[in-house]
Design an enzyme around this catalytic site. Structure first.
Site, PDB file in Angstrom:
ATOM      1  N   SER A  30     -37.275 -18.346  -6.683  1.00 50.39           N
ATOM      2  CA  SER A  30     -37.029 -16.940  -7.411  1.00 50.39           C
ATOM      3  C   SER A  30     -36.845 -17.623  -8.995  1.00 50.39           C
ATOM      4  O   SER A  30     -36.414 -18.743  -9.064  1.00 50.39           O
ATOM      5  CB  SER A  30     -35.926 -16.162  -6.877  1.00 50.39           C
ATOM      6  OG  SER A  30     -35.344 -15.568  -7.885  1.00 50.39           O
ATOM      7  N   TYR A  44     -27.447 -16.222  -3.138  1.00 45.25           N
ATOM      8  CA  TYR A  44     -29.059 -15.865  -2.963  1.00 45.25           C
ATOM      9  C   TYR A  44     -29.466 -17.045  -4.025  1.00 45.25           C
ATOM     10  O   TYR A  44     -30.402 -17.704  -3.662  1.00 45.25           O
ATOM     11  CB  TYR A  44     -29.499 -14.291  -3.677  1.00 45.25           C
ATOM     12  CG  TYR A  44     -30.759 -14.269  -3.838  1.00 45.25           C
ATOM     13  CD1 TYR A  44     -31.717 -14.127  -2.400  1.00 45.25           C
ATOM     14  CD2 TYR A  44     -31.395 -14.326  -4.957  1.00 45.25           C
ATOM     15  CE1 TYR A  44     -33.210 -13.916  -2.759  1.00 45.25           C
ATOM     16  CE2 TYR A  44     -32.824 -14.237  -5.166  1.00 45.25           C
ATOM     17  CZ  TYR A  44     -33.735 -14.128  -4.005  1.00 45.25           C
ATOM     18  OH  TYR A  44     -34.992 -13.725  -4.053  1.00 45.25           O
TER      19      TYR A  44
END
Length: 253
Positions: free
Chosen positions: A144, A157
């Site tokens: 990401s 995350y």
């Protein structure tokens, strides 16, 4: 689309929707035999059936990537059906938390790290021996843009995706001379069910998400799929250990 993956066997985890579904469809359209995997059996089977209806070769195997036993069984199923594994897209993942670091819970930490980190590790440690036996292969992991810098209100995350890059780069160095390439794709905000759920709770998120990308919009799952296919292609034969942002320029500002 050219059949550049003709006679190749590809595994896609997290394939029941979003980026995983789009990538599985793209590989099938490019001639690959695709094994789709997900914990959502009903949705995964539906995607597999749709690919076959469009003339592609696909099969679905249910798997929770956190479980080493289930991942081992998944690899056994791949070999039993197709006899080899040329490419793997380790895409299964879970959503980010929605608070600052000190507000996080152990349950959130274990859940996010379990799927996003342990799941990728489990898949890689079972995929790599298969590729070693056959003389090579290509692996792409979903990271990401949150792995490329700070990510306020999603620290767990972000940490999980930083860890994915660590696994990716280490494996790329360890197995490069064995003809196994390992890369990561780093999406920004993509139009998936995950994003739509967040936008439904706060419509301002959609406007903010578009504005954070210099191109003025969020990305599509198909655009991430295109990047994954490139990283797995012969055109990327000299590319390994990279974290490829597909982010509409978000990491440039």
């Amino acid at each position: 689309m050219s059949k550049q993956f003709q006679d190749k066997v590809v595994l896609v985890t997290g394939a029941s929707a979003g980026i995983g579904e789009a990538t599985a469809r793209a590989f099938a359209a490019a001639g690959a035999s695709v094994v789709l995997s997900d914990i959502n059996s009903e949705a995964g089977e539906a995607v597999s059936k749709a690919i076959r209806a469009e003339g592609g070769e696909a099969t679905f195997v249910a798997c929770d990537v956190v479980s080493g036993q289930q991942v081992a069984a998944l690899m056994d199923a791949v070999i039993a059906r197709y006899g080899r594994l040329d490419c793997a897209f380790n895409n299964a993942g879970v959503e980010f938390e929605k608070g600052k670091l000190a507000d996080g819970t152990e349950e959130e930490f274990d859940g996010i790290m379990g799927v996003n980190v342990k799941g990728v590790w489990q898949c890689m440690r079972h995929e790599i021996p298969l590729m070693l036996k056959q003389g090579g292969g290509s692996i792409v992991n979903t990271a990401s843009v949150a792995a490329l810098g700070a990510a306020p209100k999603m620290s767990i995350y972000s940490a999980s995706k930083h860890a994915v890059l660590g696994l990716t780069r280490s494996a790329a160095v360890e197995y490069g001379k064995k003809n196994i390439r390992v890369n990561a794709v780093c999406p920004a905000v993509i139009d998936t069910d995950m994003f739509r759920r967040a936008a439904a709770l706060d419509p301002r998120k959609a406007e903010f998400a578009a504005a954070m990308h210099p191109v003025g919009r969020i990305g599509t799952a198909e655009e991430i799929a295109a990047a994954v296919l490139y990283l797995c292609s012969d055109g990327a034969a000299f590319t390994t250990g990279i974290a490829l942002p597909v982010d509409g320029g978000a990491t440039c500002v």
